[in-house]
Scaffold this motif. Sequence first.
Motif: not given
Length: 217
Positions: A88-93, A196-201, A109-112
Amino acid sequence: MTMTFIRNHQYNLITRQVGLLQQAYDNVSDKKVINGVKNNIHARIIAAFPEATELQIEQLDQAAALSSNDDCLQYLSSLKTNLIAFDTVTEKQIKKLFPKIKKLKVLDLESIDYRYITYLGWTDIATNRLFIVYHLNGKLVGIEGRYTPLTKKSTCFLCNRPQEVALYSAITKFKPTNAASDYYKAIGNYMCVDSTTCNKHITDVAKLEKFITDVVG
């Protein structure tokens, strides 16, 4: 103790291979053909884990015993507890990775669900910029570039599937020796607009890592 040893792209590869076996069960009655498909998908799954331990291989080996669609679904479900989540990463990072962009718009980021993420990617429609964040060699890196959507589907160079893509072009930070002060080189390729689609495939990270390495220098 749960063993987490499967990365998102590897799980996608397993899912794709098991999907081929499910198609065989639905369309083929010849047991020899089905066994051939089963042996092939088992070999490809094992090949994707060259550093797996004996215990991990034992769990992956269950692909060789799949005998029905239900078995396939149960097998895929059982592997989910072994998924290595994207750190996990933060908005600051993220903003630190792009210091020159003062009003950087970051995705939610919280919805991922980080278990199903190989890379973080998002677009800023207002500026036609596409951003990628990835863990490369243990280091969090970020690249950004312009994207130009196509009017028809084409093959994404990352997930290798026909999708809604854009021409993504990023300027490499590498400069040859004795290069002029105004030298620059853009590296481009077609990739999914929807990460999101790319990460699924996506089933392999070699092209992603090479692209990022070529950009960051």
